[in-house]
Design a protein around this motif. Sequence first.
Motif, PDB file in Angstrom:
ATOM      1  N   PHE A   1      -4.732   6.660   1.249  1.00  0.00           N
ATOM      2  CA  PHE A   1      -4.169   5.396   0.792  1.00  0.00           C
ATOM      3  C   PHE A   1      -4.624   5.073  -0.622  1.00  0.00           C
ATOM      4  O   PHE A   1      -5.758   5.370  -1.019  1.00  0.00           O
ATOM      5  N   GLY A   2      -3.740   4.413  -1.373  1.00  0.00           N
ATOM      6  CA  GLY A   2      -4.133   3.791  -2.621  1.00  0.00           C
ATOM      7  C   GLY A   2      -4.771   2.438  -2.340  1.00  0.00           C
ATOM      8  O   GLY A   2      -4.825   1.990  -1.193  1.00  0.00           O
ATOM      9  N   THR A   3      -5.255   1.792  -3.405  1.00  0.00           N
ATOM     10  CA  THR A   3      -5.926   0.506  -3.239  1.00  0.00           C
ATOM     11  C   THR A   3      -4.956  -0.674  -3.175  1.00  0.00           C
ATOM     12  O   THR A   3      -5.360  -1.783  -2.894  1.00  0.00           O
TER      13      THR A   3
ATOM     14  N   LEU B   1       0.836  -1.200   0.000  1.00  0.00           N
ATOM     15  CA  LEU B   1       0.000   0.000   0.000  1.00  0.00           C
ATOM     16  C   LEU B   1       0.870   1.249   0.000  1.00  0.00           C
ATOM     17  O   LEU B   1       1.888   1.316   0.698  1.00  0.00           O
TER      18      LEU B   1
END
Lengths: 111, 115
Positions: free
Chosen positions: A101-103, A87
């Motif tokens: 956050f990104g996925t 992440l």
Amino acid sequence: EDQVTQSPEALRLQEGESSSLNCSYTVSGLRGLFWYRQDPGKGPEFLFTLYSAGEEKEKERLKATLTKKESFLHITAPKPEDSATYLCAVSSWGATNKLIFGTGTLLAVQP
Amino acid sequence: SQTIHQWPATLVQPVGSPLSLECTVEGTSNPNLYWYRQAAGRGLQLLFYSVGIGQISSEVPQNLSASRPQDRQFILSSKKLLLSDSGFYLCAWSLDGQGYREKLFFGSGTQLSVL
């Protein structure tokens, strides 16, 4: 709006096959970029903090780099135990208690 | 050393029922505390954070609430759960200050299924 995009969504590597994960970000005033590792069913574990373009951090087979628009997590000669979701997150000077956050990238390393 | 405890690990609740998730931190004082939710295919979403006892900041308007009755205790609650509340709930802590605030230490999470 602050945003983080990670690619690829999933990556399958053979043991020893080096590769890179990408994290592109849009943020108004980058305070820091952060990499975490998450194993299935567990909470994320902190890996790296990067503060400025050109900065690099290393830990075992992992190296994180940062430019003004993106970060890369390089994995050199990965082992099966490196399999996890990685992440990426950013924080801005306007919201220092809020990580975006990104996925994540799901990495699978085959023996 | 610091540790974070979060329970329960798994929870199945009917729609409309109440919720209470608890998180405690040991080995540090006056930590920043956070509740995140992770839905399938989506990134971690910050729900609440707290910089001190009784101080709660809400990031997402919803039917959830948080409380910090003691320095190292953080509670996530709901009076009536919705189907959309299903997800993986994570408690986290960090120290304050440059270089520490975003270095989060996460609990093991609660998988909540609302049916």
